[in-house]
Design an enzyme around this catalytic site. Structure first.
Site, PDB file in Angstrom:
ATOM      1  CD  GLU A  65      -4.572  -6.022   3.296  1.00 56.04           C
ATOM      2  OE1 GLU A  65      -5.310  -5.174   3.705  1.00 56.04           O
ATOM      3  OE2 GLU A  65      -3.398  -5.975   3.108  1.00 56.04           O
ATOM      4  CD  GLU A  95      -3.021  -0.966   2.161  1.00 60.30           C
ATOM      5  OE1 GLU A  95      -2.703  -0.292   3.321  1.00 60.30           O
ATOM      6  OE2 GLU A  95      -3.823  -1.752   2.357  1.00 60.30           O
TER       7      GLU A  95
END
Length: 850
Positions: free
Chosen positions: A257, A186
């Site tokens: 995710e 991320e």
């Protein structure tokens, strides 16, 4: 929508040719195109779940993986945790719960694929985001930037892990289970903070990973500028609507995710995400060209020892399909299992068909895949209205869709699954309140072996008053403790003149301490004056307490404590904690600033240094019997026998405040009972004790308590989900397991597939009691059902005949079975609500007790 592409670019061909997997005597590629990953020469729909090896124990791994597989998963995903594997520079640990190789091999032994997310920054609500503390002490380092000191250490670690995987032949290119690897994590969320150095770092990280030649594709999550053949992936709750797509048409849509709930921090209320919302998001994703979803987390897990990040609870993702203890949380586990089966019935059409979209109404759309020249067709009917159900016509047939739901039709005709409440494809209109999957509730049961039998002893720390001065100002707490302990003492002295003190008895000086975090216990002249703490949102806090000073020398002692290191954000190497400003207010001469008064320091408590939580260390100190509340900073110990049965074990910390727990020398994590949530209760009261930490008898439990407390009300518990329920309407379609694909044809398993209530006990236990049964219009939820205005008087008898003494049972929704020839409410749509109790005891004895 990204369409399926078969022609690969020259760059991608180079990667794919190098991505070779051993498969018998053949060499086939782990490849991908714009539609999916291709493993062993086959396109695959991949259902993945995150299970983190250090958040469980090796003894738990096989069962967790097997439950995931039974839940319809074919991939297990895990991060790789740098700071547990290299806690000191150049010293490595891959033992016990940190045995990454064993974990990956266990995945492969269970016939599943694996994804490793190397980071090595991982966030994960893990201490320091997985980065070892010693990185902070490397000169001129800037984490996660185009910075030579950081890149050098990062490349060393990543290369070491990759080589370890290669040595054990764990990559798919070697015949192992690993089919994907991730670099960074991320980064897009902090990239702008590093400007040009962020852009160049991303490119370096991706190309460094590619150069390691793993033979499997690499991914970067939430990274639109993932370089070359590195696949950019989505993280979030609704990636079917938020993902802008891969940055190349030759890359598949992967969801790394899908958050099954939310982690919790101390002070939070419970985190929730419904099974229905999770299922909707997944069906949406696969209807829009997705080919891999990963549930983060699939197993809730435990943050043992000091591994949790700042203020994160010891219990991690407890709302996951497998809760913290590894028990199946229903209906989430079962509802998603049925979803995976429904999607697999659509597999051929999804992977090889042409995508199409048809608007059926303002809020309803049909997304379907058809393969020309075949009968392969799969459709997703989506009602995007979040409040109102709707009935629509698709290909000449009417379908009822609850609000915000998707129905799956593996043959473009038959509804086998609905994400909200699986309903009939007929035109019946009713408001169903429950997903058809089994429900359950979690029970904490006092252990018969320990109830009222715990005998406590205590050992109190000596409060230091005048440590040697080694700094003009209080030292920074992260740098002082170096992630070796949560605790450090700070002391200073002040000489107070009698004239500085007020002559009035109702006026006292006030000690004010401004701290950057995380918590503190304060003493003046050895007397406890109070405590204070920050929060996950605001680490800083101010402690203010009135104090009694005496003329002459006075001693100020502060016990600063951490609740984990930060795990996110830019420039993590520049985060700080601990007391920064200290002053005495209310003196006749005004405010006295002690911030630069000269301070002494001691890292760790004496009990930590002596390891009093072990048998050997505990013998070094004198323990006294507990007969009242103990003073602050006190160690408590007791002994207990392992609870009866095989169910998971926990300890409820009633009466305690804040500290840490050890079982037979192993830390099970931090507890914090006084950080109350907005609901008026502790964020976490029960703490997981792995069965593998226990001996049959004479187990040592040691507790460090920071404040005044009493251990007398602490309870040892077993944990189960033996209360199971089902709620089904007569117009529900038969369960998705009632259909199969045979010889490329979509067919029912039975000639007359009917709706039924399905119940299955966990761990081969048997149904020993029917606690509720009503065929009619019952209301409520599992654990709180109630009979309505219409009820068959023989409901319980019918359920007992079908279920009592069995590990699983199906109760058909047959009016004749429940009502015979007489129906007292013929105009009412019938529901069946059932609640039963499972046990490994004799059903007749349990039924009598019930």
């Amino acid at each position: 929508m990204v369409k399926c592409h078969v022609v690969l670019t020259a760059t991608l061909v180079s990667l794919l040719l190098s991505s070779v997997i051993a498969h018998g005597d053949k060499k086939e590629g782990v490849t991908y195109d714009g539609r999916s990953l291709i493993i062993n020469g086959k396109r695959e729909l991949l259902f993945s779940g995150s299970i983190h090896y250090p958040r469980s124990t090796p003894e738990m791994w096989p069962e967790l993986i097997q439950k995931a597989k039974r839940g319809g998963l074919n991939v297990i995903q895990t991060y790789v945790f740098w700071n547990i594997h290299e806690p000191e520079q150049g010293k490595f640990n891959f033992e016990g719960s940190y045995d990454l190789v064993k974990f990956i091999k266990t995945i492969g032994e269970n016939g599943m694929f694996a994804t490793i997310r190397l980071g090595p920054f991982i966030q994960a609500e893990w201490n320091h985001g997985g980065l070892p503390y010693w990185l902070r002490e490397i000169p001129d380092i800037i984490f996660r930037s185009d910075n030579a000191p950081f890149k050098n250490q990062m490349e060393k670690f990543v290369t070491m892990i990759i080589n370890k995987m290669k040595e054990e032949k764990l990559f798919a290119s070697q015949g192992g289970p690993i089919v994907l690897a991730q670099i960074e994590n991320e980064y897009n969320t902090v990239q702008l903070a590093y400007r040009k150095l962020g852009v160049s770092y991303v490119q370096w990280a991706g190309n460094m990973a590619l150069g390691l030649k793993t033979g499997v594709p690499w991914v970067m999550c939430k990274q639109k500028d993932a370089p070359g053949p590195v696949i950019n992936t989505c993280n979030g709750r609704q990636c079917g609507d938020t993902f802008t797509g891969p940055n190349s048409p030759e890359k598949p849509s992967l969801w790394t995710e899908n958050w099954t709930a939310q982690f919790r921090v101390f002070g939070d209320p419970p985190s929730q995400r419904s099974a229905e919302d999770t299922a909707f998001s997944v069906a949406r994703w696969f209807s829009k060209n997705g080919s891999l979803v990963n549930y983060y987390m699939y197993h809730g897990g435990t943050n043992f020892d000091r591994t949790a990040a700042s203020f994160v609870t010891t219990r991690y993702y407890d709302e996951a399909p497998l809760d913290e203890y590894g028990l199946q949380r229903e209906p989430k586990w079962g509802h998603l299992k049925d979803l995976h089966r429904a999607l697999n019935l659509c597999k051929k059409a999804l992977l090889w068909g042409n995508p199409n979209v048809q608007r059926l109404s303002a809020d309803v759309e049909a997304r379907f895949y058809e393969q020309p020249g075949t009968n392969d067709c799969a459709a997703f009917l989506a009602n995007n209205n979040t409040k109102e159900p709707e009935t629509v016509t698709f290909r000449g047939k009417k379908y009822y869709l609850p609000a915000k739901s998707i129905s799956i039709l593996p043959d473009c005709k038959t509804v086998v699954y609905n994400t909200m409440t699986p309903l009939s494809d007929s035109f019946f209109f009713f408001h169903a309140k429950q997903v058809v999957s089994q429900h359950n509730s979690r029970n904490f049961v006092k252990s018969r072996k320990t109830d009222g039998k715990l005998q406590w002893e205590m050992f109190s720390e000596t409060i230091p008053s005048n440590l040697p001065v080694d700094s003009r100002i209080p030292r920074e707490l992260y740098n002082l403790t170096k992630d070796k302990t949560d605790y450090a003492w700070f002391t200073t002295t002040i000489n107070v003149d009698r004239n500085d003190l007020s002559a009035r008895k109702d006026i006292h000086p006030v000690l004010r301490v401004a701290s950057l975090g995380h918590a503190m216990v304060a003493f003046v002249n050895g007397e406890f004056i109070g405590s204070a703490h920050g929060s996950q949102i605001e680490k800083s806090f101010v402690l203010q307490r009135s104090v009694k000073l005496k003329p002459g020398i006075n001693f100020v002692t502060l016990l600063g404590s951490l609740v984990g290191l930060p795990d996110s954000g830019a420039y993590m190497e520049h985060r700080y904690a601990g007391p920064r400003g200290v002053s005495i207010l209310g003196l006749n001469t005004g405010t006295l600033d002690l911030s630069a008064n000269g301070w002494g320091h001691q890292v760790a408590l004496s009990g930590e240094t002596a390891k009093v939580f072990t048998e050997e260390g505990g013998a070094k100190v004198t323990w006294n019997r507990v007969n009242k509340d103990g003073p602050p900073v006190t160690w408590y110990k007791t002994r207990f026998d392992a609870p009866e049965g095989k169910s998971p074990v926990s300890v409820r910390m009633t009466g305690m405040k804040k500290g840490m727990i050890w079982i037979n020398g192993k830390s099970i994590g931090r507890y914090w009972m006084t950080f109350i949530s907005p609901l008026g209760e502790p964020t976490q009261s029960e703490y997981h004790i792995p069965r593998s930490y226990l001996k049959p008898t004479d187990n040592l439990m040691v507790i460090l308590e920071e404040e005044e407390a009493s251990p007398e009300k602490i309870e040892i518990l077993t944990v189960n989900r033996d209360t199971i329920c089902s709620y089904v309407n007569e117009y529900h379609p038969p369960n998705v397991r009632s259909w199969e694909r045979k010889n490329n044809k979509f067919t029912p398993v039975a000639d007359d597939a009917k709706p039924a209530a399905r119940l299955k006990c966990p761990n081969q236990k048997k149904i020993v009691a029917v606690q509720f049964a009503s065929f009619g219009d019952p209301s409520g939820t599992c654990g709180n059902f109630a009979v309505g205005t219409c009820d068959s008087p023989i409901s319980k008898q019918v359920v007992e005949q079908h279920c009592l003494g069995k590990t699983s049972c199906d109760i058909p929704l047959d009016k004749g079975l429940f009502n015979g020839n007489k129906d007292n409410c013929p105009n009412l749509s019938k529901n069946l609500a059932v609640q039963v109790k499972c046990s490994d005891k004799d059903p007749k004895r349990s039924a009598n007790k019930a």
